[in-house]
Design a protein around this motif. Structure first.
Motif, PDB file in Angstrom:
ATOM      1  N   ARG A 224      25.042   8.624 107.824  1.00 43.24           N
ATOM      2  CA  ARG A 224      22.960   8.526 107.384  1.00 43.24           C
ATOM      3  C   ARG A 224      23.299   6.790 107.021  1.00 43.24           C
ATOM      4  NH1 ARG A 224      24.845  12.369 103.449  1.00 43.24           N
ATOM      5  NH2 ARG A 224      25.095  10.738 101.808  1.00 43.24           N
ATOM      6  N   ALA A 225      24.374   6.082 106.481  1.00 45.01           N
ATOM      7  CA  ALA A 225      24.437   4.423 106.200  1.00 45.01           C
ATOM      8  C   ALA A 225      24.030   4.040 107.938  1.00 45.01           C
ATOM      9  CB  ALA A 225      25.309   4.233 106.088  1.00 45.01           C
ATOM     10  N   ILE A 226      25.020   4.586 109.052  1.00 40.15           N
ATOM     11  CA  ILE A 226      23.934   4.302 110.406  1.00 40.15           C
ATOM     12  C   ILE A 226      22.667   4.782 110.351  1.00 40.15           C
ATOM     13  CG2 ILE A 226      24.489   3.799 112.780  1.00 40.15           C
ATOM     14  CD1 ILE A 226      28.033   4.620 111.480  1.00 40.15           C
ATOM     15  N   GLY A 227      22.465   5.550 110.526  1.00 45.21           N
ATOM     16  CA  GLY A 227      20.854   5.664 111.200  1.00 45.21           C
ATOM     17  C   GLY A 227      20.165   5.148 109.910  1.00 45.21           C
ATOM     18  N   ARG A 228      20.758   5.048 108.784  1.00 42.62           N
ATOM     19  CA  ARG A 228      19.205   4.447 107.991  1.00 42.62           C
ATOM     20  C   ARG A 228      19.170   3.094 108.433  1.00 42.62           C
ATOM     21  NH1 ARG A 228      16.986   6.717 103.632  1.00 42.62           N
ATOM     22  NH2 ARG A 228      18.909   7.646 102.916  1.00 42.62           N
ATOM     23  N   ALA A 229      20.795   2.455 108.582  1.00 37.90           N
ATOM     24  CA  ALA A 229      20.259   0.378 109.000  1.00 37.90           C
ATOM     25  C   ALA A 229      19.663   0.610 110.167  1.00 37.90           C
ATOM     26  CB  ALA A 229      22.110   0.205 108.953  1.00 37.90           C
ATOM     27  N   ALA A 230      20.076   1.107 111.158  1.00 40.87           N
ATOM     28  CA  ALA A 230      19.004   1.427 112.501  1.00 40.87           C
ATOM     29  C   ALA A 230      17.369   1.438 112.112  1.00 40.87           C
ATOM     30  CB  ALA A 230      19.752   1.991 112.979  1.00 40.87           C
ATOM     31  N   LEU A 231      16.984   2.287 111.773  1.00 37.94           N
ATOM     32  CA  LEU A 231      15.731   2.658 110.940  1.00 37.94           C
ATOM     33  C   LEU A 231      14.705   0.581 111.081  1.00 37.94           C
ATOM     34  CD1 LEU A 231      15.197   6.011 110.345  1.00 37.94           C
ATOM     35  CD2 LEU A 231      15.070   5.139 112.800  1.00 37.94           C
ATOM     36  N   ALA A 232      16.649   0.823 109.179  1.00 40.50           N
ATOM     37  CA  ALA A 232      15.211  -1.190 108.835  1.00 40.50           C
ATOM     38  C   ALA A 232      15.642  -2.706 109.697  1.00 40.50           C
ATOM     39  CB  ALA A 232      16.578  -0.548 107.945  1.00 40.50           C
ATOM     40  N   ALA A 233      16.694  -2.051 110.098  1.00 39.30           N
ATOM     41  CA  ALA A 233      16.778  -3.458 111.374  1.00 39.30           C
ATOM     42  C   ALA A 233      15.905  -3.263 112.578  1.00 39.30           C
ATOM     43  CB  ALA A 233      18.413  -3.525 111.707  1.00 39.30           C
ATOM     44  N   ARG A 234      15.598  -4.999 112.260  1.00 39.07           N
ATOM     45  CA  ARG A 234      14.178  -5.704 113.230  1.00 39.07           C
ATOM     46  C   ARG A 234      14.866  -6.685 113.625  1.00 39.07           C
ATOM     47  NH1 ARG A 234      10.990  -4.348 108.787  1.00 39.07           N
ATOM     48  NH2 ARG A 234      10.747  -6.260 108.574  1.00 39.07           N
TER      49      ARG A 234
END
Length: 319
Positions: A224-234
């Motif tokens: 979840r942490a990796i997925g959420r961080a990837a979705l948030a990252a720009r």
């Protein structure tokens, strides 16, 4: 020599796809070492082959032959050696310049990133940048640091932050930036070796994923942490200097990584079930043979050139 010296230049045609296929069936840590070692070995053989071709052609030039006290030209077809030598020499020079420039750029990027990090307060090994754009990466140095932006901290709940930090610390503990740098330097020596950079980056991210999952004791939380961080990252939104070889949890094919964390018993590559061990038994010897044959050919070509030079010098001394 004229035949053996071409083997290291052509062997990546077979070795690169073989290494990629084998890496898919290995654990992440073993895959990272395999891909890095393969890239370094093939790049070294390529440089050796280019150097031997350039040297063989140079020894046919009268001034060089006189300097080496040679009574005759080295063995080999001059119709092949003479045209190939200047091309090989130019390519070798280009490789050396590209490797030096890439290494210097890596050093400059690390220094710039550390200067940016030093301008902000630290909490242990954690450096928080005030950027609103979510981002996080591992910054190697003395000491190592985990760099994270305020935007990324706001995007993750506390438990997922710890999983993200564990991932970045795994990159630092494993010295993964050196793996990435080795792959980048090897890629400038032979264009086919660029095909190993993507699977290497993926293997390193999977290695850090697994280490983080063990550290926090929860694979689903890590996913979840990796997925959420990837979705948030720009990454394009941040203005802070970031090294090209700085590993980050948001890099690579994130959906595939998340799926691997959620289904740890699934084979790493496309070879299913019982086919994977048999495929590995066939592919591993093939890759070993490719690298060994490339190195042996380079050594054989060097020995042949050395023997030819010694013979020519001996004839000159007895003439």
């Amino acid at each position: 020599m004229i035949f053996a010296v071409w083997v290291p230049l052509l062997m990546p045609l077979l070795a690169v796809p073989t290494a990629r296929r084998l890496a898919e069936s290995l654990p992440p840590r073993a895959a990272a070492w395999l891909l890095t070692g393969c890239a370094a070995a093939l790049a070294a053989c390529t440089a050796a082959a280019l150097g031997l071709l350039a040297a063989a052609g140079a020894l046919r030039l009268p001034p060089v032959a006189a300097l080496g006290h040679l009574s005759r030209s080295p063995a080999g077809d001059p119709a092949v050696t003479l045209p190939a030598a200047p091309v090989a020499g130019a390519l070798l020079l280009c490789c050396a310049v590209a490797v030096a420039r890439r290494a210097l750029r890596h050093r400059a990027e690390l220094r710039a990133a550390r200067r940016a990090a030093d301008a902000h307060a630290l909490a242990g090994d954690l450096c928080v940048l005030p950027d609103a754009a979510p981002d996080a990466y591992a910054l190697p140095g003395r000491p190592d640091r985990v760099v994270v932006t305020a935007g990324m901290l706001r995007a993750l709940p506390p438990a997922e932050r710890e999983a993200l930090f564990a991932h970045e610390r795994a990159h630092l503990a494993g010295r993964h930036h050196l793996f990435l740098l080795t792959g980048a330097l090897a890629a400038v020596c032979h264009p086919l070796l660029r095909g190993l950079r993507s699977p290497l980056a993926y293997a390193l991210e999977r290695w850090a994923d697994e280490s983080a999952a063990v550290r926090v004791g929860d694979r689903r939380l890590t996913a979840r942490a990796i997925g959420r961080a990837a979705l948030a990252a720009r990454p394009d939104a941040t203005t802070r200097p970031r090294p090209g070889t700085a590993p980050a949890a948001t890099a690579g094919p994130v959906p595939r990584r998340v799926a691997a964390l959620l289904t740890p018993d699934r084979p790493a590559g496309p070879a299913p079930g019982r086919a994977a061990p048999y495929a590995r038994r066939l592919i591993a010897p093939t890759l070993l043979a490719c690298v060994a044959f490339s190195a042996a050919a380079a050594v054989d070509a060097a020995a042949d050139l050395h023997q030819t030079v010694e013979t020519a010098q001996g004839e000159a001394s007895h003439g």
